[in-house]
Write a protein that holds these residues in place. Structure first.
Motif, PDB file in Angstrom:
ATOM      1  N   PRO A   1       0.843  -1.191   0.000  1.00  0.00           N
ATOM      2  CA  PRO A   1       0.000   0.000   0.000  1.00  0.00           C
ATOM      3  C   PRO A   1       0.885   1.251   0.000  1.00  0.00           C
ATOM      4  O   PRO A   1       1.850   1.321   0.767  1.00  0.00           O
ATOM      5  CB  PRO A   1      -0.769  -0.098   1.327  1.00  0.00           C
TER       6      PRO A   1
ATOM      7  N   LYS B   1       1.375   2.363  -6.943  1.00  0.00           N
ATOM      8  CA  LYS B   1       0.771   1.588  -8.031  1.00  0.00           C
ATOM      9  C   LYS B   1      -0.194   2.461  -8.836  1.00  0.00           C
ATOM     10  O   LYS B   1      -0.147   2.482 -10.065  1.00  0.00           O
ATOM     11  CB  LYS B   1       0.003   0.364  -7.472  1.00  0.00           C
TER      12      LYS B   1
ATOM     13  N   THR C   1      -8.571  -2.347  -8.543  1.00  0.00           N
ATOM     14  CA  THR C   1      -9.629  -2.960  -7.726  1.00  0.00           C
ATOM     15  C   THR C   1      -9.981  -2.058  -6.552  1.00  0.00           C
ATOM     16  O   THR C   1     -11.119  -2.027  -6.108  1.00  0.00           O
ATOM     17  CB  THR C   1      -9.239  -4.377  -7.258  1.00  0.00           C
TER      18      THR C   1
ATOM     19  N   ILE D   1     -12.336  -2.800   4.216  1.00  0.00           N
ATOM     20  CA  ILE D   1     -11.379  -1.748   3.820  1.00  0.00           C
ATOM     21  C   ILE D   1     -11.114  -0.798   4.987  1.00  0.00           C
ATOM     22  O   ILE D   1      -9.969  -0.482   5.297  1.00  0.00           O
ATOM     23  CB  ILE D   1     -11.900  -0.988   2.584  1.00  0.00           C
TER      24      ILE D   1
ATOM     25  N   ILE E   1     -13.965 -10.304  -4.869  1.00  0.00           N
ATOM     26  CA  ILE E   1     -13.155  -9.496  -5.784  1.00  0.00           C
ATOM     27  C   ILE E   1     -12.914 -10.221  -7.118  1.00  0.00           C
ATOM     28  O   ILE E   1     -12.842  -9.587  -8.176  1.00  0.00           O
ATOM     29  CB  ILE E   1     -11.834  -9.093  -5.081  1.00  0.00           C
TER      30      ILE E   1
ATOM     31  N   GLY F   1      -3.345  -3.345  -8.055  1.00  0.00           N
ATOM     32  CA  GLY F   1      -3.936  -3.776  -6.779  1.00  0.00           C
ATOM     33  C   GLY F   1      -4.597  -5.140  -6.887  1.00  0.00           C
ATOM     34  O   GLY F   1      -5.283  -5.566  -5.960  1.00  0.00           O
TER      35      GLY F   1
ATOM     36  N   ARG G   1      -3.804  -9.711  -4.989  1.00  0.00           N
ATOM     37  CA  ARG G   1      -3.253  -9.414  -3.671  1.00  0.00           C
ATOM     38  C   ARG G   1      -3.114 -10.674  -2.825  1.00  0.00           C
ATOM     39  O   ARG G   1      -2.663 -10.583  -1.681  1.00  0.00           O
ATOM     40  CB  ARG G   1      -4.170  -8.432  -2.941  1.00  0.00           C
TER      41      ARG G   1
ATOM     42  N   GLN H   1      -5.997 -15.181  -5.724  1.00  0.00           N
ATOM     43  CA  GLN H   1      -6.329 -14.173  -6.748  1.00  0.00           C
ATOM     44  C   GLN H   1      -5.398 -14.307  -7.963  1.00  0.00           C
ATOM     45  O   GLN H   1      -5.827 -14.160  -9.108  1.00  0.00           O
ATOM     46  CB  GLN H   1      -6.220 -12.756  -6.182  1.00  0.00           C
TER      47      GLN H   1
ATOM     48  N   ARG I   1       4.054   8.396   3.197  1.00  0.00           N
ATOM     49  CA  ARG I   1       3.260   8.757   2.007  1.00  0.00           C
ATOM     50  C   ARG I   1       1.768   8.644   2.287  1.00  0.00           C
ATOM     51  O   ARG I   1       0.978   9.498   1.891  1.00  0.00           O
ATOM     52  CB  ARG I   1       3.576   7.801   0.847  1.00  0.00           C
TER      53      ARG I   1
ATOM     54  N   ARG J   1      -1.138  11.301   2.276  1.00  0.00           N
ATOM     55  CA  ARG J   1      -2.296  11.180   1.382  1.00  0.00           C
ATOM     56  C   ARG J   1      -3.582  11.342   2.181  1.00  0.00           C
ATOM     57  O   ARG J   1      -4.542  11.953   1.712  1.00  0.00           O
ATOM     58  CB  ARG J   1      -2.280   9.829   0.657  1.00  0.00           C
TER      59      ARG J   1
ATOM     60  N   ASP K   1      -9.232   4.653   5.383  1.00  0.00           N
ATOM     61  CA  ASP K   1      -8.141   3.708   5.661  1.00  0.00           C
ATOM     62  C   ASP K   1      -6.765   4.384   5.633  1.00  0.00           C
ATOM     63  O   ASP K   1      -5.759   3.729   5.833  1.00  0.00           O
ATOM     64  CB  ASP K   1      -8.183   2.515   4.694  1.00  0.00           C
TER      65      ASP K   1
HETATM   66  P1  B4P Z   1      -5.685   0.480  -3.278  1.00  0.00           P
HETATM   67  O1  B4P Z   1      -6.676   1.436  -3.747  1.00  0.00           O
HETATM   68  O2  B4P Z   1      -5.113  -0.496  -4.254  1.00  0.00           O
HETATM   69  O3  B4P Z   1      -4.572   1.442  -2.702  1.00  0.00           O
HETATM   70  P2  B4P Z   1      -3.132   1.482  -2.116  1.00  0.00           P
HETATM   71  O4  B4P Z   1      -2.489   0.119  -2.158  1.00  0.00           O
HETATM   72  O5  B4P Z   1      -3.345   2.109  -0.800  1.00  0.00           O
HETATM   73  O6  B4P Z   1      -2.242   2.535  -2.891  1.00  0.00           O
HETATM   74  P3  B4P Z   1      -1.242   2.663  -4.168  1.00  0.00           P
HETATM   75  O7  B4P Z   1      -0.085   1.710  -4.131  1.00  0.00           O
HETATM   76  O8  B4P Z   1      -2.072   2.653  -5.406  1.00  0.00           O
HETATM   77  O9  B4P Z   1      -0.577   4.061  -3.908  1.00  0.00           O
HETATM   78  P4  B4P Z   1      -0.672   5.492  -4.617  1.00  0.00           P
HETATM   79  O10 B4P Z   1      -0.221   5.462  -6.033  1.00  0.00           O
HETATM   80  O11 B4P Z   1      -2.035   6.053  -4.352  1.00  0.00           O
HETATM   81  O12 B4P Z   1      -6.293  -0.410  -2.068  1.00  0.00           O
HETATM   82  C1  B4P Z   1      -7.123   0.068  -1.033  1.00  0.00           C
HETATM   83  C2  B4P Z   1      -7.844  -1.058  -0.269  1.00  0.00           C
HETATM   84  O13 B4P Z   1      -8.823  -1.721  -1.127  1.00  0.00           O
HETATM   85  C3  B4P Z   1      -6.974  -2.219   0.236  1.00  0.00           C
HETATM   86  O14 B4P Z   1      -6.380  -1.924   1.487  1.00  0.00           O
HETATM   87  C4  B4P Z   1      -8.013  -3.376   0.337  1.00  0.00           C
HETATM   88  O15 B4P Z   1      -8.770  -3.317   1.514  1.00  0.00           O
HETATM   89  C5  B4P Z   1      -8.946  -3.133  -0.836  1.00  0.00           C
HETATM   90  N1  B4P Z   1      -8.558  -3.909  -2.017  1.00  0.00           N
HETATM   91  C6  B4P Z   1      -8.101  -3.384  -3.199  1.00  0.00           C
HETATM   92  N2  B4P Z   1      -7.802  -4.374  -4.070  1.00  0.00           N
HETATM   93  C7  B4P Z   1      -8.071  -5.556  -3.418  1.00  0.00           C
HETATM   94  C8  B4P Z   1      -7.931  -6.930  -3.773  1.00  0.00           C
HETATM   95  N3  B4P Z   1      -7.422  -7.297  -4.971  1.00  0.00           N
HETATM   96  N4  B4P Z   1      -8.277  -7.880  -2.876  1.00  0.00           N
HETATM   97  C9  B4P Z   1      -8.764  -7.541  -1.687  1.00  0.00           C
HETATM   98  N5  B4P Z   1      -8.916  -6.256  -1.264  1.00  0.00           N
HETATM   99  C10 B4P Z   1      -8.569  -5.267  -2.126  1.00  0.00           C
HETATM  100  O16 B4P Z   1       0.428   6.297  -3.813  1.00  0.00           O
HETATM  101  C11 B4P Z   1       0.303   6.561  -2.432  1.00  0.00           C
HETATM  102  C12 B4P Z   1       0.793   7.954  -2.102  1.00  0.00           C
HETATM  103  O17 B4P Z   1       2.188   8.065  -2.383  1.00  0.00           O
HETATM  104  C13 B4P Z   1       0.106   9.027  -2.934  1.00  0.00           C
HETATM  105  O18 B4P Z   1      -0.211  10.107  -2.087  1.00  0.00           O
HETATM  106  C14 B4P Z   1       1.148   9.429  -3.967  1.00  0.00           C
HETATM  107  O19 B4P Z   1       1.040  10.788  -4.354  1.00  0.00           O
HETATM  108  C15 B4P Z   1       2.453   9.179  -3.223  1.00  0.00           C
HETATM  109  N6  B4P Z   1       3.537   8.794  -4.124  1.00  0.00           N
HETATM  110  C16 B4P Z   1       3.454   7.919  -5.169  1.00  0.00           C
HETATM  111  N7  B4P Z   1       4.671   7.803  -5.769  1.00  0.00           N
HETATM  112  C17 B4P Z   1       5.542   8.607  -5.054  1.00  0.00           C
HETATM  113  C18 B4P Z   1       6.943   8.908  -5.177  1.00  0.00           C
HETATM  114  N8  B4P Z   1       7.715   8.382  -6.116  1.00  0.00           N
HETATM  115  N9  B4P Z   1       7.482   9.749  -4.269  1.00  0.00           N
HETATM  116  C19 B4P Z   1       6.722  10.316  -3.282  1.00  0.00           C
HETATM  117  N10 B4P Z   1       5.390  10.073  -3.134  1.00  0.00           N
HETATM  118  C20 B4P Z   1       4.804   9.234  -4.006  1.00  0.00           C
END
Ligand code: B4P
Length: 189
Positions: A10, A14, A32, A54, A65, A86, A89, A93, A124, A128, A136
């Motif tokens: 997370p 991605k 997803t 979530i 999913i 995403g 996971r 899956q 990060r 965010r 979350d």
């Molecule tokens: P997701 O929506 O997939 O989100 P994420 O893993 O939190 O974030 P991501 O990796 O996409 O990070 P982002 O680019 O936003 O999942 C949310 C929830 O949904 C899960 O916890 C789960 O409960 C559920 N879910 C989703 N898919 C599922 C599945 N397949 N099975 C079961 N449950 C599922 O980046 C994060 C931050 O970092 C941002 O603010 C961004 O601006 C910053 N950032 C990015 N790159 C950067 C860099 N190089 N330098 C500095 N900051 C950076």
């Protein structure tokens, strides 16, 4: 047609990198997380169930999913490529994705893994959380999500290694540096 899995903990970026890849290659994007958040916003039965998991930092059950994923994929129609963001996971899956693509005469082309140190991930996501409004994105839930990643999602690294599809990339630095590293892999596919 390319099927690319973008993988990482997370907050590894991605979603951020998927947007850049969509812009460059014209791929379609399945997040997803976005699909589930839309279901929650629309107050569907699935959304109501998903919200409980979530908001608690847990993964939504595989059975929920996997069905959504297949329906979302089929709705995309013909395209140059698809980015799976995403998903998968969990190992079930990943197996379901492999089977679903095989039924459609295709396969995963590459898994791109964004590697970011844990404390950077927390920072990060806490940042965010200040603007995302996501329930979350608070420190307690973020740490739970990272534990869930370690126990349920990180085993996929060796799963994809065994499949010969894993490509690891440094997931910190400028967005452009990370994007260049991902594009170098995609351009060779
Ligand atoms: P997701 O929506 O997939 O989100 P994420 O893993 O939190 O974030 P991501 O990796 O996409 O990070 P982002 O680019 O936003 O999942 C949310 C929830 O949904 C899960 O916890 C789960 O409960 C559920 N879910 C989703 N898919 C599922 C599945 N397949 N099975 C079961 N449950 C599922 O980046 C994060 C931050 O970092 C941002 O603010 C961004 O601006 C910053 N950032 C990015 N790159 C950067 C860099 N190089 N330098 C500095 N900051 C950076």
């Amino acid at each position: 047609m390319k099927n690319i899995v973008i993988f990482g903990a997370p907050g590894s970026g991605k979603g951020t990198q998927s947007d850049l890849l969509v812009e460059k290659y014209g791929f379609k994007h399945i997040s997803t997380g976005d699909v589930l958040r839309a279901e929650i916003k629309n107050e569907t039965e699935l959304g109501k169930t998903a919200k409980q998991f979530i908001d608690n930092g847990q993964l939504v059950p595989d059975s929920l999913i996997i069905d959504i994923l297949a329906a979302t994929y089929d709705a995309l129609g013909q395209c140059e490529g698809v980015i799976f963001d995403g998903f998968p996971r969990t190992i079930p899956q990943a197996e379901a994705l492999k089977a679903m693509l095989a039924e459609r005469g295709t396969a995963v082309s590459a898994m791109l893994e964004l590697q970011v140190p844990t404390e950077m991930l927390v920072e990060r996501l806490v940042n965010r959380g200040k603007t995302s409004g996501r329930a979350d994105d608070n420190e307690e839930t973020i740490r739970k999500r990272l534990d869930v990643y370690e126990s349920q999602t990180s085993p996929l690294i060796s799963w994809y290694e065994t499949e010969g599809l894993r490509n690891a990339v440094k997931g910190y630095g400028t967005l452009q540096e990370i994007n260049d590293a991902l594009c170098a892999i995609i351009d060779k596919l």
